[in-house]
Design an enzyme around this catalytic site. Structure first.
Site, PDB file in Angstrom:
ATOM      1  CD  GLU A 143      -2.849   1.344   2.305  1.00 12.07           C
ATOM      2  OE1 GLU A 143      -3.690   2.254   2.265  1.00 12.07           O
ATOM      3  OE2 GLU A 143      -2.857   0.454   3.154  1.00 12.07           O
ATOM      4  CB  CYS A 189      -7.092   3.372   3.523  1.00  5.71           C
ATOM      5  SG  CYS A 189      -7.472   2.443   5.033  1.00  5.71           S
ATOM      6  CG  ASN A 192      -8.908  -1.927   1.803  1.00  6.56           C
ATOM      7  OD1 ASN A 192      -8.073  -2.824   1.848  1.00  6.56           O
ATOM      8  ND2 ASN A 192      -8.984  -0.986   2.721  1.00  6.56           N
ATOM      9  CD  GLU A 193      -9.567  -2.467   7.251  1.00  3.36           C
ATOM     10  OE1 GLU A 193      -8.634  -3.163   7.672  1.00  3.36           O
ATOM     11  OE2 GLU A 193      -9.624  -1.229   7.433  1.00  3.36           O
TER      12      GLU A 193
END
Length: 652
Positions: A21, A223, A362-363
């Site tokens: 990331e 993120c 992603n999350e």
């Protein structure tokens, strides 16, 4: 310790990989070998708080006059008649005096090796006066390397030169000098060393990642995939144009830890993404690593920690997000007769990249206002109608203990009964204390075997050290031992854990938003952590099938004794035993084979970490915790493991 083949399962060939990331300046300023900062004068100053973020143009960030001596030279920033309209801003230098100059911040300054070639390029056009430039590296005003360039014509043109230092320097200046008075416009500066990997990646960092023997690379986040706003998310199509036409994007991490005491600005408000490394470069880096690509795409949700912004699930815009996913697969795998396959070929790679995995979101997690499950199902239906072979990764949210985690698994178990191809694995994240890892060594023992797990982000966080900025001391040996203990549980449950990756991966010293990290670096050098060695040993010695390794301890007794183990058998039939001794004393193990023959004097090689649990590596002592090796024979089937150690024992 009793070894046997009972309950043996196959180990996924893709089990251990990397999660990349763009955090901690580990791409621009890190893995991307570009040495100059704000190279295209598009920098933004970012600010704000949840649901209220903004940016102010600050194109002069990182650039300033060099030894002006009061002559009144100026740097201004314009956007009329740019090189390319997608990044319209450029610098105009008005030089006064005999040798007016300006310089670039270059993060901590330029580090350059004696005799190495550094390739410099930029766009320029002469507006008035002198047309002769000197491009140089200077240290305390003394020239270390220089090249002369004469500008031609009165329109934008790309210029190139090579700087070869006559001595090694660090924290030096990149300087451009105009011979005499004049006015010149500049854009798209670049300075790259001659030893890059794939012509774009920093060599020492790339080699350290390759040495981990990863089977996959998850990218580009994290993120930043989601963005703090939907406009700020990662647009993969913006990253595959010529470098000059890749639209600058401010980073979600530029506003990390904003608070009222700083007027809602962060420590690194100029952190941005030039996309000098884009999706094409990520795919080629996977080829260098011999790792499978695992890109992650937005599902129309901005970062749920930082925003409530979302695309309406019934909107036309939502269909555009889904089309982006379909186009990405075509870009990676399509023939040259397809729109996006042709684009890949034009960039220099006519053969497909062989994409197998794709992360959807992603999350993300389900809430009363966010229907992530429905979004995922929309993506899955569209993708598998056209590409049924693609293995999709879903999400269980930001942890493995909240209601959102249990809700995600309940949905997955129910839905997969109706659609066997719904998902290949669920992405689980956990940043936890060492005590949690030791207590949860058996976390996956009783998991549902119908859906695999991608342990996509995990790390041991030492209280008071982790989660802060610029803390290499968070990467202690003690943290690595806890991770190793937990990973013995992952390895035992290789029929559940299909993919696993530590996070974050890289961090530039003094530019870091998050600790701990696997590898730390500055402009001059890089060093690995104890956690790096743990990841490397599990990956290199992963084996092809698991073996049972019973310590004889369970429950509270296991925690008290601090002994954790897993074992595998490799393709050559070698037994590989991994042992964590979390106690501050040496242990002697007696190895017994239940249905495995262990010779009394069997030869072995042991690779291990050991030392003070609070020890960590730094730029000043990069091998305070280092991998050690010993060889010997199993006298009476006995072997000793050091205090506070993680050992990998390879028995021939």
């Amino acid at each position: 310790m009793k070894l046997s083949r009972k309950n043996s399962v196959a180990v996924s060939k893709d089990m251990y990989g990397l999660f990349f990331e763009d955090i901690n300046y580990n791409l621009d300023g890190g893995l991307h070998a570009e040495m100059l900062e704000n190279r295209n004068f598009e920098a933004m100053f970012a600010f704000g708080e949840k649901d209220n973020f903004g940016t102010v143009y600050d194109g002069g960030y990182g650039w300033e006059l060099y030894e002006d001596d009061g002559f009144g030279s100026t740097l201004i920033y314009m956007n009329e008649e740019p090189v390319h309209s997608v990044n319209p801003d450029y610098m105009v230098f008005t030089g006064k005096g005999e040798a007016p100059s300006f310089k670039n911040k270059a993060y901590d300054g330029i580090y350059a090796e004696q005799g190495r070639a550094y390739f410099v390029s930029f766009y320029a056009k002469a507006l008035e006066g002198s047309r002769t430039l000197m491009v140089s590296i200077k240290k305390y005003g003394e020239t270390v390397a220089e090249a002369k360039i004469t500008l031609e014509g009165d329109s934008w043109k790309k210029y190139e030169c090579t700087l070869t230092p006559d001595r090694a320097v660090k924290q030096a200046d990149f300087v451009v000098t105009l011979e005499g008075q004049g006015r010149v416009a500049f854009d798209y500066f670049s300075m790259m060393p001659d030893n890059t990997v794939c012509k774009v990646f920093r060599k020492d960092l790339a080699e350290k990642l390759k040495a981990l023997a990863p089977s996959f690379l998850r990218f580009p986040g994290g993120c930043i995939v989601e963005g703090n706003t939907l406009e700020n998310r990662y647009h993969w199509k913006d990253t595959i144009a010529p470098v000059e036409e890749r639209k600058f994007n401010w980073s979600r991490w530029s506003v990390h830890n904003n608070d009222a005491n700083r007027a809602y600005t962060g420590v690194y408000p100029h952190y941005g993404q030039t996309y000098g490394v884009g999706y094409y470069e990520y795919f080629t880096f996977c080829e260098y690593l011999e790792a499978k690509p695992l890109p992650v795409l937005s599902v129309g949700l901005a970062c749920q920690y930082m925003s409530t912004e979302k695309v309406d699930i019934e909107s036309t815009e939502m269909q555009e997000y889904i089309q982006d996913a379909l186009d990405l697969i075509e870009f990676a795998n399509g023939g040259t007769d397809t729109e996006w396959g042709k684009k890949r070929a034009e960039m220099g790679h006519p053969e497909p990249f062989g994409l197998e995995y794709l992360g959807i979101g992603n999350e993300q997690w389900q809430t009363e206002t966010v229907n992530f499950f429905a979004r995922y199902e929309m993506f899955e239906k569209a993708i598998h109608e056209k590409y049924p072979e693609i293995k999709l990764i879903s999400s269980s949210g930001p942890d493995v203990w909240s209601d959102s985690y249990y809700t995600a698994w309940e949905w997955a178990r129910k839905s997969i009964q109706e659609n066997k191809n719904l998902m290949y694995a669920i992405d689980e994240h956990y940043y936890v204390k060492p005590e949690w890892m030791y207590k949860n060594v058996h976390f996956y023992d009783n998991y549902d075997r119908s859906i695999k797990v991608f342990a996509g982000e995990y790390a041991c966080h030492i209280p008071e050290k982790a989660g802060q900025m610029n803390q290499p001391e968070a990467n202690t040996l003690g943290a690595a031992l806890a991770e190793a203990a937990f990973m013995t549980g992952m390895e035992r449950n290789a029929d559940v854990i299909a993919l696993a990756s530590y996070a974050p991966l890289l961090a530039r010293m003094s530019y870091t938003q998050w600790s701990p990290n696997l590898i730390w670096f500055n402009g001059e050098k890089s060093f690995v952590t104890p956690s790096y060695y743990v990841q490397q040993l599990f990956s290199v010695y992963r084996g092809v099938k698991t073996l049972s390794a019973e310590t004889g301890f369970t429950g509270e007794e296991e925690l008290k004794e601090g002994l954790y183990a897993s074992a595998v058998e490799d393709e050559q039939g070698r037994i590989i035993l991994k042992v964590v001794n979390a106690l501050d004393k040496e242990r002697e193990l007696v190895l017994e084979g239940e249905d495995i023959e262990i010779a009394d004097n069997a030869e072995y090689t042991m690779k291990y970490l050991s030392g003070d649990k609070d020890a960590f590596n730094t730029t000043g002592d990069m091998e305070q915790v280092a991998l050690q090796e010993t060889k010997g024979c199993l006298a009476d089937k006995k072997i000793k493991v050091a205090a506070n150690s993680f050992s990998v024992i390879i028995m021939e």
